[in-house]
Design an enzyme around this catalytic site. Structure first.
Site, short mmCIF file in Angstrom:
data_model
loop_
_atom_site.label_atom_id
_atom_site.label_comp_id
_atom_site.label_asym_id
_atom_site.label_seq_id
_atom_site.Cartn_x
_atom_site.Cartn_y
_atom_site.Cartn_z
N ALA B 48 0.85 -1.20 0.00
CA ALA B 48 0.00 0.00 0.00
C ALA B 48 0.88 1.24 0.00
CB ALA B 48 -0.92 0.01 1.22
N GLU B 49 0.42 2.28 -0.69
CA GLU B 49 1.20 3.50 -0.88
C GLU B 49 1.64 4.15 0.42
OE1 GLU B 49 -1.51 2.41 -2.57
OE2 GLU B 49 -2.15 4.01 -3.91
N ASN B 50 0.86 3.94 1.48
CA ASN B 50 1.19 4.59 2.74
C ASN B 50 2.23 3.81 3.56
OD1 ASN B 50 -0.94 2.70 2.96
ND2 ASN B 50 -1.46 3.45 4.99
#
Lengths: 218, 214, 218, 214
Positions: B48-50
């Site tokens: 996930a990008e985070n």
């Protein structure tokens, strides 16, 4: 003795000037909500806020925007149906939309002394219109510049008096890189720990990037 | 013969079939997020990008960790062997070519591999870019999950050229729709698979772009 | 089941081609000495090695250079009185000298998808002669490009079967960034640990950057 | 009156006097490395290019940790509250302006703030650049520690212009020599301090650059 802890929210926010660029971390968890409220209370005007997204109708960024203290928002994502979206539609808020990875990289660049960089992201989109591009090894790239903060508002799980921080789970997100990118990095931490309690190899954000720490118990 | 378009779970399951063990995969919001539900027999690592590498199954209500979310800010769990990084390092994974696969939703895909998935007009007042441009450009391969035609009007979303603002040019490798699996090739979309009952004629009728069979 | 461990040094080094660019980590501790020996034994020729420094008369890089398999060395520092210095003086070795911070940043850029960047470092020195510079906010900056590796040789303290790594103390140095920058990242680890033994928030180099791991007990 | 030039420890101790508590400082190889021995009454945090933030005193033979070295690859200890990072993050600290001070050795310093400390000729066959260029350009302030004159020949190393290849232009703020403390100003080197017994005339005689007293 080095001691970066400040006793109150007002002390944490002291000295922020009108026109300041403020980096505000967070991606859901990791948002420095108390400091963002403190920024509204502190009252500096004409702020530029740099944050991942423009939020909704409530929450830290929506509440800050509602004060009218923010003139510009730099972020990756704004909903039309939000405080930010409506302020923009009314001409009350300037928006700069930056792809999320480019946003992270521009912030990191400011912290790392990189004065500009080329990325393929968005190079062949309308976000590149009128901007400088360059072919590098057959790939069209867009020139991007660092985003420096006058202030960064940071959330931490633990902090020691040097300002060494840990961030819990995915609450890390923008916190370490925004801490690097500002002249004055202000932290709210859930826990205060003794120096040495965070092992050197487990520090997520080193104290070299931190100026002030406020204890905000969860 | 009748055909029954795949539902959103069906599209996600069809994509999951094609993901080999060991890949690092980013799933966009919408249909793509569901893909992970259908690969639990293999070790596929979801990013996930985070800053999460190794997303596990959704938590039960009792097991929610408020400090742990995905790129859609939904609560998640971690798999054993997960790793956490900050946002710039997370996008270094996406932009530096370290993801074997990214699956995104889209409004339109064109036969040259262009994708449009973030705005329906050049002049949209607000812009919901997020991380899609980074992922589309950076991943080793980009697959798109979407309905073949628009719900309203039934126009094809499989285009000779995109009409909406682009997310990135020439990056889509495959499109998984409710009707077929298409691969982007220099001569048009190659049809890799169709749902039971679908015919070449029926698919052509629902597709604006060039289709080829190999 | 994902399992990146390989049983032997030969397996770890299999497939490295003539002409490959090999990133070799280390700054004193953290040097993948066994893998560098394996590279010499593997026998690929005309290698370009990217490493912090050119070493002395003995040690991993000197020994590798002595095999004659290396055509070019990219590093921040070469002593005249060393294997590297003497090979260069005899025209047997091409050298590209890069300031150490620029070297680190170029390697990180390769890993992060940055296709070029501007830095003030070395912009007004003879290292910039004949190269592209640009004034950015009144500061002369030099355009630098990423350094991609075909292979990276990495040292770790702990590794699990996904290739998640920890590095001990200052043995971290170039290891995490070189692991990011190569198509084939090969690790020698002092310790093999069960999946989950390294807490997610304590991983120094994530398995996403690692292809092969060899257990080399200390 | 006679004067006794400072020895290398003396130069290091003189520099240490001017470093306030709380600064983050990088010390180059040679005389600068010794500075940390003279600030142990204050909390000053020393950084090394290889990723160490918070270097402590040198270890005893029995306490050597082979995994822990400084930028000169000498064994070190960590202070309580230290942090470890990788090489790119470490140079982000140096290049991103996060060091309050860097102290380097030099061959020559010029009155415009130029520093030459890595090569004695443009055509030196090998080049020992290391991290000096990054540190010189990136730190908030650069101080130089060196002997005032060359050991052989006695020529001044405090120059109107550097004769050796530059490390960086216009970056030196102060020079601490065995004879004096000089500050770079638009009108020349301002003499902040001289060793006991040193006179203006004697210092001028040993200095090629312009000296001023304020």
């Amino acid at each position: 003795m080095i001691d970066k802890f400040v006793p109150s929210l007002a002390d944490a926010m002291a000295g922020i000037q009108d026109g300041a660029t403020v980096l505000a971390a967070g991606f859901g968890p990791g948002t420095p909500a108390t400091l963002m409220r403190g920024l509204a209370e502190q009252g500096a005007r004409d702020l530029t806020i740099v944050m991942n997204a423009g939020g909704r109708d409530e929450g830290p960024i929506a509440d800050l925007l509602s004060t009218g203290l923010v003139g510009k928002l730099i972020c990756s994502f704004v909903r039309a149906d939000s405080v930010a979206g409506r302020q923009f539609a009314k001409g009350q808020l300037e928006l700069e939309i930056v792809p999320q990875g480019t946003l992270a990289e521009r912030i990191r660049a400011a912290g790392a002394g990189v004065r500009g960089f080329y990325t393929p992201t968005a190079a062949d989109t309308i976000l590149a219109e009128g901007r400088e591009t360059r072919m590098i090894n057959g790939r069209l790239c867009l020139l991007e510049y660092p985003i420096f903060g006058d202030v960064a508002l940071i959330d931490a799980w633990q902090a020691d008096r040097f300002g060494n921080l840990t961030h819990r789970d995915s609450a890390r997100n923008f916190n370490p890189i925004m801490a690097m990118a500002a002249k004055m990095t202000i932290v709210q931490t859930a826990h205060v720990v003794e120096l040495g309690a965070i092992q050197p190899e487990h520090v997520h954000t080193a104290g070299v990037f931190v100026q002030r720490v406020l204890h905000v118990p969860v | 013969m009748e055909f029954q378009p795949l539902d959103r779970d069906g599209i996600a399951a069809r994509i999951a079939r094609d993901i080999p063990e060991g890949w690092f995969v980013n799933l966009g919001i919408g249909i793509p997020t569901k893909v992970s539900d259908f690969v639990q027999d293999r070790e596929v690592i979801f990013h996930a990008e985070n800053g999460v590498i190794g997303i596990g199954p959704a938590p039960t209500e009792a097991n929610i960790n408020p400090y742990l979310v995905n790129a859609g800010v939904q609560h998640i769990t971690l798999i054993t062997g997960a790793a956490l990084v900050h946002h710039a390092d997370s996008f270094a994974i996406a932009r530096g070519g370290h993801l074997d696969l990214c699956v995104l939703g889209a409004f339109e895909v064109a036969e040259n591999g262009d994708i449009a998935n973030w705005a329906r007009s050049d002049h949209e007042p607000t812009k919901q870019v997020g991380g899609a441009m980074d992922l589309a450009v950076g991943a080793q391969r980009l697959w798109v999950a979407m309905e073949h035609t628009n719900k309203r009007g039934g126009g094809s979303r499989i285009r000779t050229a995109c009409s909406y603002p682009l997310t990135a040019k020439g990056v889509v490798k495959r499109v998984y729709t409710d009707l077929a699996v298409l691969e982007v090739t220099p001569r048009g979309f190659a049809v890799l698979d169709m749902i039971p009952g679908m015919t070449r004629e029926a698919l052509r009728a629902r597709t604006e772009a060039t289709l080829i069979w190999r």
